[in-house]
Motif scaffolding. Structure first.
Motif, PDB file in Angstrom:
ATOM      1  N   SER A  25       0.832  -1.203   0.000  1.00 31.65           N
ATOM      2  CA  SER A  25       0.000   0.000   0.000  1.00 31.65           C
ATOM      3  C   SER A  25       0.873   1.261   0.000  1.00 31.65           C
ATOM      4  N   MET A  26       2.016   1.203   0.678  1.00 33.21           N
ATOM      5  CA  MET A  26       2.921   2.356   0.687  1.00 33.21           C
ATOM      6  C   MET A  26       3.552   2.544  -0.697  1.00 33.21           C
ATOM      7  N   LEU A  27       3.872   1.433  -1.375  1.00 35.56           N
ATOM      8  CA  LEU A  27       4.436   1.530  -2.725  1.00 35.56           C
ATOM      9  C   LEU A  27       3.436   2.140  -3.695  1.00 35.56           C
ATOM     10  N   GLU A  28       2.176   1.722  -3.588  1.00 29.61           N
ATOM     11  CA  GLU A  28       1.145   2.285  -4.470  1.00 29.61           C
ATOM     12  C   GLU A  28       1.060   3.798  -4.293  1.00 29.61           C
ATOM     13  N   ARG A  29       1.112   4.244  -3.057  1.00 30.70           N
ATOM     14  CA  ARG A  29       1.052   5.685  -2.774  1.00 30.70           C
ATOM     15  C   ARG A  29       2.308   6.390  -3.301  1.00 30.70           C
ATOM     16  N   TYR A  30       3.460   5.795  -3.080  1.00 29.60           N
ATOM     17  CA  TYR A  30       4.718   6.362  -3.558  1.00 29.60           C
ATOM     18  C   TYR A  30       4.714   6.474  -5.086  1.00 29.60           C
ATOM     19  N   TYR A  31       4.281   5.404  -5.750  1.00 27.10           N
ATOM     20  CA  TYR A  31       4.226   5.423  -7.222  1.00 27.10           C
ATOM     21  C   TYR A  31       3.303   6.535  -7.714  1.00 27.10           C
ATOM     22  N   ALA A  32       2.157   6.684  -7.068  1.00 29.26           N
ATOM     23  CA  ALA A  32       1.211   7.736  -7.472  1.00 29.26           C
ATOM     24  C   ALA A  32       1.830   9.121  -7.271  1.00 29.26           C
ATOM     25  N   LEU A  33       2.488   9.338  -6.139  1.00 30.18           N
ATOM     26  CA  LEU A  33       3.122  10.634  -5.867  1.00 30.18           C
ATOM     27  C   LEU A  33       4.260  10.938  -6.839  1.00 30.18           C
ATOM     28  N   ARG A  34       4.986   9.911  -7.248  1.00 30.64           N
ATOM     29  CA  ARG A  34       6.111  10.076  -8.163  1.00 30.64           C
ATOM     30  C   ARG A  34       5.670  10.213  -9.619  1.00 30.64           C
ATOM     31  N   GLY A  35       4.469   9.725  -9.929  1.00 24.62           N
ATOM     32  CA  GLY A  35       4.006   9.759 -11.315  1.00 24.62           C
ATOM     33  C   GLY A  35       4.372   8.501 -12.074  1.00 24.62           C
ATOM     34  N   TYR A  36       4.320   7.352 -11.370  1.00 23.96           N
ATOM     35  CA  TYR A  36       4.592   6.044 -11.973  1.00 23.96           C
ATOM     36  C   TYR A  36       3.278   5.283 -12.093  1.00 23.96           C
ATOM     37  N   ASN A  37       3.272   4.251 -12.934  1.00 21.89           N
ATOM     38  CA  ASN A  37       2.093   3.395 -12.994  1.00 21.89           C
ATOM     39  C   ASN A  37       2.162   2.355 -11.872  1.00 21.89           C
ATOM     40  N   ARG A  38       1.216   1.445 -11.822  1.00 21.54           N
ATOM     41  CA  ARG A  38       1.135   0.469 -10.727  1.00 21.54           C
ATOM     42  C   ARG A  38       2.327  -0.477 -10.679  1.00 21.54           C
ATOM     43  N   ASN A  39       3.047  -0.609 -11.809  1.00 21.98           N
ATOM     44  CA  ASN A  39       4.222  -1.479 -11.852  1.00 21.98           C
ATOM     45  C   ASN A  39       5.521  -0.723 -11.597  1.00 21.98           C
ATOM     46  N   GLY A  40       5.417   0.571 -11.337  1.00 24.53           N
ATOM     47  CA  GLY A  40       6.600   1.355 -11.044  1.00 24.53           C
ATOM     48  C   GLY A  40       7.253   1.989 -12.258  1.00 24.53           C
ATOM     49  N   MET A  41       6.574   1.939 -13.397  1.00 25.22           N
ATOM     50  CA  MET A  41       7.098   2.543 -14.627  1.00 25.22           C
ATOM     51  C   MET A  41       6.670   4.010 -14.681  1.00 25.22           C
ATOM     52  N   PRO A  42       7.605   4.942 -14.905  1.00 28.49           N
ATOM     53  CA  PRO A  42       7.206   6.346 -15.015  1.00 28.49           C
ATOM     54  C   PRO A  42       6.191   6.549 -16.139  1.00 28.49           C
ATOM     55  N   LEU A  43       5.131   7.291 -15.830  1.00 33.07           N
ATOM     56  CA  LEU A  43       4.100   7.561 -16.826  1.00 33.07           C
ATOM     57  C   LEU A  43       4.621   8.521 -17.890  1.00 33.07           C
ATOM     58  N   GLU A  44       4.017   8.473 -19.069  1.00 31.22           N
ATOM     59  CA  GLU A  44       4.429   9.350 -20.159  1.00 31.22           C
ATOM     60  C   GLU A  44       4.290  10.823 -19.768  1.00 31.22           C
ATOM     61  N   LYS A  45       3.201  11.150 -19.044  1.00 37.69           N
ATOM     62  CA  LYS A  45       3.007  12.553 -18.646  1.00 37.69           C
ATOM     63  C   LYS A  45       4.095  13.003 -17.669  1.00 37.69           C
ATOM     64  N   THR A  46       4.603  12.084 -16.845  1.00 33.90           N
ATOM     65  CA  THR A  46       5.703  12.414 -15.937  1.00 33.90           C
ATOM     66  C   THR A  46       6.976  12.686 -16.727  1.00 33.90           C
ATOM     67  N   LEU A  47       7.236  11.851 -17.718  1.00 30.61           N
ATOM     68  CA  LEU A  47       8.425  12.038 -18.560  1.00 30.61           C
ATOM     69  C   LEU A  47       8.346  13.345 -19.335  1.00 30.61           C
ATOM     70  N   LYS A  48       7.150  13.673 -19.828  1.00 29.35           N
ATOM     71  CA  LYS A  48       6.977  14.929 -20.564  1.00 29.35           C
ATOM     72  C   LYS A  48       7.156  16.134 -19.642  1.00 29.35           C
ATOM     73  N   ARG A  49       6.570  16.057 -18.442  1.00 25.87           N
ATOM     74  CA  ARG A  49       6.669  17.157 -17.483  1.00 25.87           C
ATOM     75  C   ARG A  49       8.128  17.456 -17.136  1.00 25.87           C
ATOM     76  N   LEU A  50       8.937  16.416 -17.061  1.00 22.53           N
ATOM     77  CA  LEU A  50      10.346  16.576 -16.701  1.00 22.53           C
ATOM     78  C   LEU A  50      11.261  16.679 -17.923  1.00 22.53           C
ATOM     79  N   LYS A  51      10.634  16.720 -19.098  1.00 21.95           N
ATOM     80  CA  LYS A  51      11.379  16.818 -20.363  1.00 21.95           C
ATOM     81  C   LYS A  51      12.373  15.687 -20.518  1.00 21.95           C
ATOM     82  N   LEU A  52      11.900  14.468 -20.220  1.00 25.15           N
ATOM     83  CA  LEU A  52      12.711  13.264 -20.352  1.00 25.15           C
ATOM     84  C   LEU A  52      12.234  12.384 -21.500  1.00 25.15           C
ATOM     85  N   VAL A  53      11.388  12.921 -22.361  1.00 20.56           N
ATOM     86  CA  VAL A  53      10.875  12.159 -23.490  1.00 20.56           C
ATOM     87  C   VAL A  53      12.008  12.014 -24.502  1.00 20.56           C
ATOM     88  N   PRO A  54      12.327  10.781 -24.901  1.00 20.84           N
ATOM     89  CA  PRO A  54      13.422  10.598 -25.860  1.00 20.84           C
ATOM     90  C   PRO A  54      13.125  11.254 -27.203  1.00 20.84           C
TER      91      PRO A  54
END
Length: 129
Positions: free
Chosen positions: A98-127
């Motif tokens: 449950s703590m991981l789910e909350r951490y992933y949501a706060l970080r902008g990751y999906n349920r498997n811990g993969m950074p979401l596309e919108k998170t990558l775009k926000r941080l200008k990390l889109v390849p």
């Protein structure tokens, strides 16, 4: 938290001024980029764990009353500890999922811990292609 001391240190070392906001964003970019690289190497939620000792030993919040009540540790792990400790003397296992789910949501990751596309775009990390 006042970050001006850190930003002044950064400017002293690198000769480049950085606002506190840019300083935090740089840290966020580093953490997300590191996670992205780990995910590309096969790291998933099942790999995000803690040593058994941390998960199973009694924590200050397992005590119904006492000095631990209201402590920093108690506030930090309130999502992983039961509000009222069980009557048994054996502490419950830390609810890491449950703590991981909350951490992933706060970080902008999906349920498997993969950074979401919108998170990558926000941080200008889109390849760039």
């Amino acid at each position: 938290m006042d970050l001006r001391g850190y930003t002044r240190l950064f400017e002293t070392f690198y000769g480049h001024p950085l606002s506190p906001r840019a300083f935090l964003q740089a840290g966020d970019r580093i953490v997300v980029l590191e996670r992205l690289l780990n995910v590309l190497e096969g790291v998933r939620q099942k790999d995000d764990t803690l040593p058994e000792r941390i998960l199973e030993e009694a924590r200050p919040c397992d005590v119904a009353a006492g000095p631990a009540k209201g402590s920093l540790w108690h506030r930090m792990v309130r999502w992983g500890c039961p509000e009222t400790p069980p009557p048994s003397t054996t502490p419950q296992r830390l609810a890491l999922d449950s703590m991981l789910e909350r951490y992933y949501a706060l970080r902008g990751y999906n349920r498997n811990g993969m950074p979401l596309e919108k998170t990558l775009k926000r941080l200008k990390l889109v390849p760039r292609v």
